[in-house]
Design a protein around this motif. Sequence first.
Motif, PDB file in Angstrom:
ATOM      1  N   GLN A  59      -6.213   8.488  21.084  1.00 43.69           N
ATOM      2  CA  GLN A  59      -7.476   8.672  20.383  1.00 43.69           C
ATOM      3  C   GLN A  59      -8.066  10.044  20.698  1.00 43.69           C
ATOM      4  N   ARG A  63      -9.250  13.742  18.144  1.00 39.48           N
ATOM      5  CA  ARG A  63     -10.611  14.260  18.101  1.00 39.48           C
ATOM      6  C   ARG A  63     -10.653  15.772  18.250  1.00 39.48           C
ATOM      7  N   THR A 245     -10.460   0.524  19.151  1.00 39.53           N
ATOM      8  CA  THR A 245      -9.421   1.506  19.467  1.00 39.53           C
ATOM      9  C   THR A 245      -8.040   0.918  19.182  1.00 39.53           C
ATOM     10  N   LEU A 248      -7.441   1.168  15.537  1.00 40.74           N
ATOM     11  CA  LEU A 248      -7.059   2.529  15.184  1.00 40.74           C
ATOM     12  C   LEU A 248      -5.578   2.754  15.479  1.00 40.74           C
ATOM     13  N   LEU A 259      -4.967   8.380   9.616  1.00 44.86           N
ATOM     14  CA  LEU A 259      -5.452   9.023  10.836  1.00 44.86           C
ATOM     15  C   LEU A 259      -5.656  10.520  10.630  1.00 44.86           C
ATOM     16  N   LEU A 262      -9.120  11.084   9.344  1.00 41.01           N
ATOM     17  CA  LEU A 262     -10.115  11.001  10.416  1.00 41.01           C
ATOM     18  C   LEU A 262     -10.150  12.299  11.210  1.00 41.01           C
ATOM     19  N   ASP A 266     -13.406  14.721  11.464  1.00 35.91           N
ATOM     20  CA  ASP A 266     -13.996  14.939  12.783  1.00 35.91           C
ATOM     21  C   ASP A 266     -14.052  16.426  13.107  1.00 35.91           C
ATOM     22  N   PHE A 284     -17.486  10.770  16.905  1.00 37.34           N
ATOM     23  CA  PHE A 284     -16.157  10.303  16.525  1.00 37.34           C
ATOM     24  C   PHE A 284     -16.177   8.802  16.261  1.00 37.34           C
ATOM     25  N   ASN A 285     -16.959   8.046  17.041  1.00 36.08           N
ATOM     26  CA  ASN A 285     -17.010   6.593  16.839  1.00 36.08           C
ATOM     27  C   ASN A 285     -17.639   6.229  15.501  1.00 36.08           C
ATOM     28  N   LYS A 288     -14.810   6.893  13.080  1.00 33.65           N
ATOM     29  CA  LYS A 288     -13.761   5.880  13.249  1.00 33.65           C
ATOM     30  C   LYS A 288     -14.138   4.597  12.525  1.00 33.65           C
ATOM     31  N   THR A 289     -15.407   4.181  12.636  1.00 35.80           N
ATOM     32  CA  THR A 289     -15.861   2.981  11.939  1.00 35.80           C
ATOM     33  C   THR A 289     -15.760   3.162  10.428  1.00 35.80           C
TER      34      THR A 289
END
Length: 437
Positions: A59, A63, A245, A248, A259, A262, A266, A284-285, A288-289
């Motif tokens: 993860q 990022r 996580t 993901l 991915l 994302l 980000d 980032f969270n 991710k959601t």
Amino acid sequence: MAVKVPLWHHYLQAIRSREVSRVQDFQRAEDVLLTLLEHVHTLDPRFLVDYSHHLEAFQFALRSSEDPLDMQVLLRVDSSALLIEEQGASEPGDGPVLCRLGIPRGATGLEPWMMEDVFSASSEGSTRCCGYIMPSKVLRVLRDLLVAAIVYCKHHGLIAPGLLSAATLKEEQLHLSLLVSSGWRKIRFNIVPALRRKCDVPGLHEAWLTPGFPEGTLKRMVGHGVDLVPASAQHWRACTGYLLTQLLGELGALRGHRLDSLSILDRVNHEHWRDGGREPGLTFNHLKTVLLWACALFPAPEDWTELQGAVYRVLVVLLCCLASRTLPHFLHAERDLLQGGDLDLGAVYQHAESFARQPEAALRIHATHLGRSPPPRVGHGVKALLQLPASDPAYWATAYFDVLLDKFQVFTIQDEDRVAAMQSIFRKTRSLGSMDT
């Protein structure tokens, strides 16, 4: 003649070129932290070292942002032997249900958790419960153990000088912050005491009987349960960060650019919307959601085969959430992840919409990418359309988001049923005066 790589793929290649070094940085920092926590366990066996962080490195590599990472320290106690008293949220949507961890009267094997440093006797005269494990006391004990472990590890050469300091540890917070140096990068970890509770997760059943995730996802995840972490001086709350996580990681098993989308958003968020992380904004969270919702709303593999289209599938869901000022938690949809912080949602929306209309400027990494930008994909009048799910949840569906993709000129699906459903939703929304025709 060399093949010209499209701008979107140039940007993705630049992000991927950093992934190996980011993984290495994380692993070096994690090794320092695990060395520290192993000595914490030696000093006090009530605290366990959680080695199940293989997905955290994966993860971290996705990022660009440098937001703190959570590192759980598990409590050595059988949750089934405790009385878990749920208190409830004060209002619907306020967040996870709060609870207290009670010690049953006459319990055996729980004596280490009835010591004064972590336990408070009950003053309520309960016939079932003699007292509670207090988050504030657990955090205070853990803080003192971390300080002692840092001193020991430095004195015995287990941790090199300058790698970390106890100066950032704060008792009054619901976690303990440690800054760990790893090469030229510094990674901030939030050390969080956690009780692993084997229990059902209702939101998991509601979300994962969908075709948007690999087969067997639900079966692989239900065994983990949830983690209880500090919510206040007296209360604990359920934390689903590990489950998200894992989800993901499950997406990484699928072909396509889920991915990658994302990672791109980000990076754009970090570099452009948050000015290199100097300004507050989406984490980032949050993103991710949004990706998890996008994968549920766009379960077809063909939705993720083309990079630009994949990014826009996440982007239209993000825009809808920002316009309606609501981002539902993926496993607890009654929770709104955009509330309770210091986010300027209007400013974030303007950043995201500007990127959606004309992304090329944000995708230029160096001078060789300069050139004339194509005209905007859509005018400014899209915001009213984006707000529809707030007034009618029926719009929170694939067909509605297909309309948005069509508005941004990235709807390429040939399936006749989806096209018909999209056109039906479009006819319902044409009466909106702010829609561009």
